[in-house]
Design a protein around this motif. Structure first.
Motif, short mmCIF file in Angstrom:
data_model
loop_
_atom_site.label_atom_id
_atom_site.label_comp_id
_atom_site.label_asym_id
_atom_site.label_seq_id
_atom_site.Cartn_x
_atom_site.Cartn_y
_atom_site.Cartn_z
N HIS A 159 0.90 -1.07 0.07
CA HIS A 159 0.02 -0.15 0.19
C HIS A 159 0.91 1.17 -0.03
O HIS A 159 0.62 2.22 -0.77
CB HIS A 159 -0.76 0.03 1.09
CG HIS A 159 -1.62 1.24 1.40
ND1 HIS A 159 -2.78 1.55 0.72
CD2 HIS A 159 -1.46 2.35 2.14
CE1 HIS A 159 -3.33 2.70 0.98
NE2 HIS A 159 -2.44 3.17 1.83
N LEU A 160 2.00 1.42 0.81
CA LEU A 160 2.55 2.52 0.99
C LEU A 160 3.70 2.47 -0.21
O LEU A 160 3.95 3.81 -0.83
CB LEU A 160 3.79 2.38 2.13
CG LEU A 160 3.12 2.55 3.44
CD1 LEU A 160 4.11 2.09 4.56
CD2 LEU A 160 2.64 3.81 3.76
N SER A 161 4.01 1.60 -1.09
CA SER A 161 4.83 1.50 -2.52
C SER A 161 3.92 2.23 -3.30
O SER A 161 4.19 2.71 -4.40
CB SER A 161 5.26 0.28 -2.88
OG SER A 161 4.12 -0.58 -3.18
N GLU A 162 2.61 1.75 -3.40
CA GLU A 162 1.60 2.32 -4.39
C GLU A 162 0.99 3.68 -4.12
O GLU A 162 0.44 4.35 -4.78
CB GLU A 162 0.40 1.31 -4.57
CG GLU A 162 0.95 -0.04 -5.10
CD GLU A 162 -0.10 -1.18 -5.06
OE1 GLU A 162 -1.17 -0.93 -4.37
OE2 GLU A 162 0.46 -2.29 -5.41
N ASN A 163 0.83 4.08 -2.85
CA ASN A 163 0.30 5.32 -2.37
C ASN A 163 1.18 6.10 -1.30
O ASN A 163 1.13 6.29 -0.42
CB ASN A 163 -1.06 5.07 -1.76
CG ASN A 163 -2.00 4.07 -2.56
OD1 ASN A 163 -2.67 4.65 -3.47
ND2 ASN A 163 -1.89 3.03 -2.08
N PRO A 164 2.42 6.55 -1.97
CA PRO A 164 3.19 7.25 -1.12
C PRO A 164 2.61 8.62 -0.80
O PRO A 164 2.05 9.09 -1.45
CB PRO A 164 4.39 7.54 -2.26
CG PRO A 164 3.92 7.38 -3.77
CD PRO A 164 2.82 6.54 -3.56
N ASP A 165 2.93 8.71 0.57
CA ASP A 165 2.31 10.17 1.17
C ASP A 165 3.46 10.85 1.53
O ASP A 165 3.17 11.81 2.53
CB ASP A 165 1.63 9.80 2.44
CG ASP A 165 2.50 8.87 3.31
OD1 ASP A 165 3.63 8.91 3.17
OD2 ASP A 165 1.63 8.67 4.42
#
Length: 331
Positions: A159-165
């Motif tokens: 999730h973090l790789s696909e949705n960097p914040d």
């Protein structure tokens, strides 16, 4: 604690005088050595308390109130565990947070995923206590601990790789767990896209796997986690301060910590970087955060200094004792 580098030595000497008087075990140890504290004027003259004393003695300075928690090392079968009472939780939390923030940036800029199965199975681990504080500081609902729920952790990483914040990602794990994941056959190729990922090894095979050299471990981990280097933490049950390595096993101590070395054949012959920058010796740690226990600890780790003053490498152990010394029991 607004400690500055220039103040370290004078404060350490003051703490030595204080603990030499009010720490019963340390006071007796110094008396057996015929040491008069008032005659000590240099850090290299201070006798360091052997870390094994934490196994069989209550190491306490003064008469603090009841401890918040008593940290205990994992130990091994047939050997007693070290015990270190924490009396001032806010001080420990402040010191640990400041060290991390100075080395890596504000904890609020991180998601922390902690893979610490052997530690989570106990409720008195100093590492778990510190990481819980760090996780709380991240203020992220994606931060957390993982015991057996590896699939959930991987889903969060994806999730973090696909949705960097914009936040950094710290995957911190005990050595055997990181190796198990790296060699599990799981497709981790999605990590190639995570330029903000830091993988940190806290050490520890805990009898789960064959001991390996650090270089071997880090070669496996860099290849399988698709990161250029593996970071490491240096800490132990008996200390409240930490050191961190950005790779290659070179550690930088935190602001409240300093490493000296001792002659392998003479534990009372201590030297610093200015005296001998190339010689391998036993690691002695000055930890100013250990105000309520003992700030002068003779570990069972072997080390040598790095080129930059204050930095150090951990070369291995004097023996295969169960101390959670450098959290690098891969040596």
């Amino acid at each position: 604690m607004l400690l500055q580098p220039a103040d370290f030595e004078s404060l350490a000497l003051k703490i030595f005088i204080y603990q030499a008087q009010y720490n019963a075990v340390y006071k007796e140890y110094l008396a057996h050595l015929n040491i008069k504290p008032e005659n000590i004027s240099e850090l290299t003259e201070i006798p360091f308390l052997p870390i094994q004393f934490f196994k069989n003695h209550q190491i306490r300075t003064g008469q603090p109130s009841d401890p918040t928690v008593i940290f205990q090392s994992s130990g091994t079968t047939g050997q007693s565990a070290s015990r270190h009472a924490l009396y001032d939780a806010p001080l420990y939390e402040m010191v640990a947070s400041r060290i991390f923030n100075e080395k890596y940036g504000d904890l609020k800029s991180f998601h922390i995923l902690a893979l610490l199965p052997s530690y989570l199975e106990r409720n008195n681990s100093s590492l778990v206590y510190m990481m819980q504080h760090f996780i709380d500081q991240t203020d992220s609902n994606l931060s957390g601990f993982y015991l057996h729920n590896i699939d959930e952790m991987l889903e969060r990483l994806k999730h973090l790789s696909e949705n960097p914040d914009g936040k950094n990602v710290l995957l911190l794990g005990v050595t055997f767990a990181l190796l198990d994941l790296a060699e599990s056959g799981t497709d981790l190729s999605f990590l190639k896209n995570m330029s903000n990922l830091t993988v940190m090894d806290t050490g520890g095979m805990k009898g789960r796997r064959q001991e390996l050299l650090r270089e071997e471990v880090h070669d496996i981990l860099t290849k399988n986690f698709f990161v250029p280097r593996i970071h490491s933490e240096y800490g132990m049950t008996e200390l409240l301060s930490q050191g961190y390595s950005y790779g290659s096993g070179l550690f930088e101590p935190g602001f409240s910590m300093r490493v000296l070395l001792r002659d392998v054949n003479d534990p009372f012959s201590t030297f610093d970087h200015n005296i001998n920058a190339t010689k391998t010796g036993g690691i002695n740690v000055i930890d100013l955060a250990n105000l309520d226990s003992c700030s002068f600890i003779e570990t069972q780790d072997l080390g040598r200094f790095g080129e930059a003053s204050g930095t150090f490498y951990v070369m291995g152990r004097f023996d295969n004792s169960d101390i959670r010394g450098c959290n690098l029991m891969v040596l």
